[in-house]
Design an enzyme around this catalytic site. Structure first.
Site, mmCIF file in Angstrom:
data_model
loop_
_atom_site.group_PDB
_atom_site.id
_atom_site.type_symbol
_atom_site.label_atom_id
_atom_site.label_comp_id
_atom_site.label_asym_id
_atom_site.label_seq_id
_atom_site.Cartn_x
_atom_site.Cartn_y
_atom_site.Cartn_z
ATOM 1 N N GLU A 8 0.860 -1.189 0.000
ATOM 2 C CA GLU A 8 0.000 0.000 0.000
ATOM 3 C C GLU A 8 0.891 1.231 0.000
ATOM 4 O OE1 GLU A 8 -3.144 2.239 2.826
ATOM 5 O OE2 GLU A 8 -3.454 0.073 2.724
ATOM 6 N N HIS A 165 -9.100 0.743 -0.857
ATOM 7 C CA HIS A 165 -8.404 1.713 -0.017
ATOM 8 C C HIS A 165 -9.374 2.827 0.359
ATOM 9 C CE1 HIS A 165 -5.712 5.124 0.887
ATOM 10 N NE2 HIS A 165 -4.811 4.208 1.211
ATOM 11 N N ASP A 290 2.282 1.893 3.984
ATOM 12 C CA ASP A 290 1.455 3.076 3.712
ATOM 13 C C ASP A 290 2.331 4.302 3.490
ATOM 14 O OD1 ASP A 290 -0.767 4.595 3.193
ATOM 15 O OD2 ASP A 290 -1.728 4.308 5.124
#
Length: 367
Positions: A8, A165, A290
């Site tokens: 991600e 997401h 992230d």
């Protein structure tokens, strides 16, 4: 642990990065965030330091889902996919990519995803929650509606995962829920609160029953869902909800065994990870960071590398699950499954056991 794969990890088109970063950062932080989103090649040194072998890149949220105009959204998807495919082709041993698609039209989304996978080599697709729509951009399109079956059919045929997401809420939702609670609107709470409804909508609408090979991935330690499985399955009573399209003999927990996966992105809690392993098993969890919304790669990597997990769980979560699900062992990425603990430096092991391990192995082989 070396050889980690992270999933991600956002980028933005250079022409958009500086301005759109202002949506997610203070005035002081927006410049740095915009630069980090636009800089792909510059990530490699930090990856090496953190023991990350591969980043799977995705157009930052909301991406195409934030474009209420269908033509604009599709143009952005095509531009983004062409751009990131070039970056991946330049360095396929370190980067892979999720496709971006406009979800205004399910058939068009299916066609662009097919192009991105077959022609450009994308390993999956990133959907940033609902698709903004309507004349004022306030309408929300959700993918559990039957009209999206043509998209899910393409996903199943292509055999690539869908990563869902979070994104910022619509104007109406913001006004009703967050205007007086602005601190909760995004990653602190609102992202998981909103996205979990969409994920559960996909499950309870029967998408996994109609398309049993579809694989859904979501981050932030599962957007709260793994920790509420007992209550979810207890309360999804077929007598109370006879019109629910989910298979009568299935539970949400069942779908975690066949169709759903989570990542650790932006949620570096050992107790939460251990709980998730207990609920859904390490085979359904993948490490992620992230970036660049988490500041650098080292915090998440250091946490994971020292987490009190078994070596098989570290291997599965840190590398093998992602390698298998996204088929990263194939061209052009050619990542190697099943590396040894020494090669990955797990459990304090580093380098060859013997001073010249290759010589020792040759000698041992000759007997």
């Amino acid at each position: 642990m070396k050889g980690k794969i992270i999933l991600e990890e956002a980028f933005n088109l250079p022409r958009l990065a500086a301005e759109e970063a202002k949506l997610y950062a203070s005035v002081q932080g927006a410049a740095a965030l915009g630069q980090a989103l636009a800089d792909i090649e510059g990530r490699i040194a930090a990856m090496d330091e953190a023991g990350v072998e591969m980043q799977v890149l995705s157009l930052t949220s909301p991406g195409c889902q934030g474009c209420a105009d269908p033509e604009e959204a599709h143009k952005l998807a095509v531009e983004s996919n062409n751009y990131i495919a070039e970056k991946v082709r330049a360095n396929p041993s370190r980067f892979a990519a999720f496709a971006a698609v406009s979800m205004h039209d399910a058939k068009q989304a299916a066609e662009e995803l097919t192009r991105a996978v077959i022609q450009l080599g994308c390993v999956g697709v990133m959907l940033n929650d609902f698709q903004s729509s309507g004349p004022n951009g306030d309408a929300m399109l959700f993918y559990d509606h039957a009209s999206y079956d043509v998209f899910w059919a393409a996903v199943e045929k292509l055999d690539v995962p869908v990563y869902v997401h979070p994104r910022m809420p619509s104007k109406t939702i913001f006004e009703q829920l967050y205007r007086d609670r602005r601190c909760l609107v995004a990653s602190a709470w609102g992202f998981a609160n909103q996205l979990s409804i969409h994920i559960l909508g996909i499950a309870t609408s029967g998408v996994f029953d109609r398309f049993p090979k579809v694989q859904l991935v979501f981050g932030h330690m599962g957007e709260h869902i793994p920790f509420d499985l007992w209550r979810l399955d207890h309360k999804l009573d077929r007598d109370r909800f006879p019109q629910m399209r989910m298979a009568k003999n299935k539970t949400i927990r069942d779908y975690f065994a066949t169709n759903m996966h989570i990542t650790t992105s932006g949620h570096f809690s050992t107790r939460s990870l251990q709980s998730a392993i207990a609920e859904i098993s390490s085979s359904r969890i993948m490490f992620s960071i992230d970036y660049p919304y988490e500041d650098g790669l080292m915090e998440g990597s250091s946490w994971f590398d020292t987490a009190p997990l078994s070596q098989p769980d570290l291997l599965s979560i840190g590398r093998e699950n992602a390698l298998r699900l996204f088929k990263l062992d194939r061209a052009p990425h050619n990542m190697k499954p099943g590396l040894t603990l020494q090669e990955l430096e797990i459990g304090g092991l580093k380098g060859p056991i013997y001073p010249d391990e290759a010589t020792h192995l040759r000698t041992a082989t000759r007997g």
